[in-house]
Design a protein around this motif. Structure first.
Motif, short mmCIF file in Angstrom:
data_model
loop_
_atom_site.label_atom_id
_atom_site.label_comp_id
_atom_site.label_asym_id
_atom_site.label_seq_id
_atom_site.Cartn_x
_atom_site.Cartn_y
_atom_site.Cartn_z
N THR A 188 0.84 -1.20 0.00
CA THR A 188 0.00 0.00 0.00
C THR A 188 0.87 1.24 0.00
O THR A 188 1.81 1.34 0.79
CB THR A 188 -0.92 0.02 1.23
N LEU A 189 0.56 2.18 -0.89
CA LEU A 189 1.26 3.46 -0.91
C LEU A 189 0.31 4.52 -0.37
O LEU A 189 -0.69 4.87 -1.01
CB LEU A 189 1.71 3.81 -2.34
N CYS A 190 0.60 5.02 0.82
CA CYS A 190 -0.27 5.99 1.50
C CYS A 190 -0.05 7.40 0.97
O CYS A 190 1.09 7.80 0.69
CB CYS A 190 -0.02 5.97 3.00
N VAL A 191 -1.13 8.15 0.86
CA VAL A 191 -1.06 9.59 0.58
C VAL A 191 -1.99 10.30 1.55
O VAL A 191 -2.71 9.65 2.33
CB VAL A 191 -1.49 9.93 -0.86
N PHE A 285 -3.32 15.34 -3.79
CA PHE A 285 -2.63 14.25 -3.09
C PHE A 285 -1.34 14.83 -2.51
O PHE A 285 -0.48 15.29 -3.27
CB PHE A 285 -2.29 13.12 -4.06
N LYS A 286 -1.22 14.80 -1.21
CA LYS A 286 -0.02 15.28 -0.55
C LYS A 286 0.79 14.11 -0.02
O LYS A 286 0.23 13.08 0.39
CB LYS A 286 -0.38 16.25 0.58
N LEU A 287 2.10 14.28 -0.01
CA LEU A 287 2.99 13.19 0.39
C LEU A 287 2.75 12.79 1.84
O LEU A 287 2.80 13.62 2.74
CB LEU A 287 4.45 13.62 0.19
N ASN A 288 2.49 11.51 2.05
CA ASN A 288 2.31 10.98 3.39
C ASN A 288 3.30 9.86 3.68
O ASN A 288 3.54 9.52 4.83
CB ASN A 288 0.87 10.46 3.56
N ALA A 289 3.86 9.27 2.61
CA ALA A 289 4.80 8.16 2.77
C ALA A 289 5.85 8.24 1.69
O ALA A 289 5.54 8.48 0.52
CB ALA A 289 4.06 6.82 2.67
N ALA A 290 7.10 8.03 2.09
CA ALA A 290 8.19 8.09 1.13
C ALA A 290 8.30 6.82 0.30
O ALA A 290 8.92 6.82 -0.76
CB ALA A 290 9.51 8.34 1.86
N GLU A 291 7.70 5.74 0.78
CA GLU A 291 7.80 4.48 0.06
C GLU A 291 6.55 3.65 0.28
O GLU A 291 5.75 3.91 1.18
CB GLU A 291 9.04 3.70 0.51
N CYS A 292 6.40 2.67 -0.56
CA CYS A 292 5.25 1.75 -0.47
C CYS A 292 5.39 0.88 0.77
O CYS A 292 6.46 0.34 1.06
CB CYS A 292 5.22 0.89 -1.73
N GLY A 293 4.33 0.77 1.53
CA GLY A 293 4.32 -0.13 2.67
C GLY A 293 4.15 -1.56 2.20
O GLY A 293 3.25 -1.86 1.41
#
Length: 427
Positions: A188-191, A285-293
């Protein structure tokens, strides 16, 4: 690689921890507090793993059936993060919160990471961010490693190593036997989605438009979560822990590259679709995660393996090092979520043998890669359990160095005393 001994290395440590995620943070701090010289190696520039880099800043579960079952260094950091934020902890002993996710603790990831750094310095941990392990080989007196920093390769030596990479990367380099899932649970890639009011959206119209777009190949059903259609949870959760990136094992750099590209492509598809819909014209969409979980890649084969049956029964292992508490929670691209709650009163445990890769020397493993079958691992992979098993591995490594014996031979009373001195709850 040329065999490396302690005297041939430029840097030497009692213990090297690979990975500064939730397991590695606790492993490094615990080992250093026990008097060991510790090196912590992390590929990113920030500690915390899924809490910070992947945007899942609500660790759990520390409490079960009205009492706390996991504490220790991880809980200490969670408590301190809430204190710094002037945010009282919720009543996690309340048995009326119903859904398991309500027992997770929301924290500020920036403050959490800074407190980890502060604790590393206080404990005397040598931290190496933006660094990866390029090679490793077992020697009679420990493990010789080649680290890759921004300026190139250099050797280090450690008497014991702990794999907290989440993907068993160090264990693989050392020839440990591994289990690889095929397929893996989706990532999951969070935003953070903003610019709209979820309560004013016409969800039925959105669902119809999404299904039509999916039929044209413009979006994938997994872009909002599950594969069975539009999932409004993405909008109500504002993009947090919602989408699914399936069909990729992200254990190595090639797989990691594929899942990062696929995750961003998924968000771009969804963004282009949503911007056209009424009420979402100002979507951002604003950055919430630098990488995919990543939920799942591979695990070690340990001296003991936790099975789903043992986990669900709450088996009390004679060499248990920590509790664990979370429902079996297997995300499946085809059938959705396979969620199986634990029966009332059941609190599983994790055995020491699940942290010790079989047929290896000087190596421990903790966090998501501990030895377990796939269903059990879907519950054991969560942050509170990773913190607890990381701390246990740090204690085992420190005692192994101090006593000069393999981790499996450490007297359990010795291990218990060290863990409890650092606020851990030992079964």
């Amino acid at each position: 690689m040329t065999k490396m001994s302690q005297t041939a290395s430029k840097e030497s440590f009692d213990i090297l921890v690979a990975g500064a995620g939730t397991a590695g943070v606790c492993a490094a701090i615990q080992a250093a507090r026990a008097g060991a010289s510790v090196c912590l190696v992390e590929k990113n520039g920030i500690p915390g793993g899924t809490i910070t880099a992947a945007g899942i800043a609500y660790p759990g579960i520390f409490h079960a059936w009205g009492k706390q079952v996991i504490a220790g260094i991880g809980w200490e950091l969670v408590e301190r993060t809430r204190q710094e934020s002037r945010d009282p902890l919720p009543n996690l002993c309340d048995t009326n919160l119903n859904e398991h996710w309500r027992y997770q603790v929301q924290i500020d990831p920036v403050i959490f990471a800074a407190l980890c750094d502060e604790e590393f310095e206080k404990a005397g941990v040598t931290v190496k961010y933006h660094t990866m392990i390029g090679a490793a080989e077992t020697a009679a007196d420990g493990v010789g490693l080649t680290l890759c920093g921004k300026d190139g390769l250099y050797p280090v030596f450690a008497r014991r190593v702990i794999d907290c990479t989440g993907d068993a990367n160090l264990s693989k380099l050392l020839g440990a036997e591994l289990r690889t899932s095929d397929p893996c649970q989706p990532g999951t890639l969070c935003v953070y989605a903003t610019g709209y009011d979820p309560e004013k959206l016409d969800i039925d119209a959105l669902r119809t438009a999404f299904e039509e777009a999916a039929a044209r190949g413009e979006v994938s059903c997994e872009d909002t979560g599950w594969s069975n259609g539009f999932n409004p949870h993405f909008l109500f959760s504002r993009g947090n822990n919602s989408n699914h990136i399936s069909g990729i094992n992200a254990a190595d750099s090639a797989g990691r590259t594929r899942i990062e590209i696929a995750g961003r492509a998924s968000l771009l598809r969804l963004y282009r679709f949503l911007k056209k819909q009424p009420g979402l014209e100002k979507l951002e969409f604003k950055l919430n995660a630098a990488e995919c979980g990543v939920r799942e890649t591979r695990t070690i084969v340990g001296l003991e393996t936790v099975t789903a049956e043992e986990y669900a029964a709450g088996k009390k292992y004679k060499d248990a090092v920590s509790h664990a508490f979370y429902p079996i929670d297997l995300h499946d691209a085809k059938v959705g979520l396979d969620k199986r709650n634990l029966a009332p009163g059941i609190v599983p445990t994790v055995p020491r043998g699940a942290l010790i890769p079989r047929n290896t020397r000087h190596l421990l493993a903790a966090g998501r890669i501990l030895s377990s079958d796939r269903l059990a691992n879907s519950a054991l992979r969560v942050q509170a359990t990773c913190m607890a098993t990381g701390q246990a591995a740090g204690a085992l490594a420190a005692l192994s160095v101090r006593l000069g014996v393999p981790a499996e031979e450490i007297p359990m009373p010795e291990l218990r005393r060290l863990l409890e001195a650092n606020r851990a709850i030992v079964p």
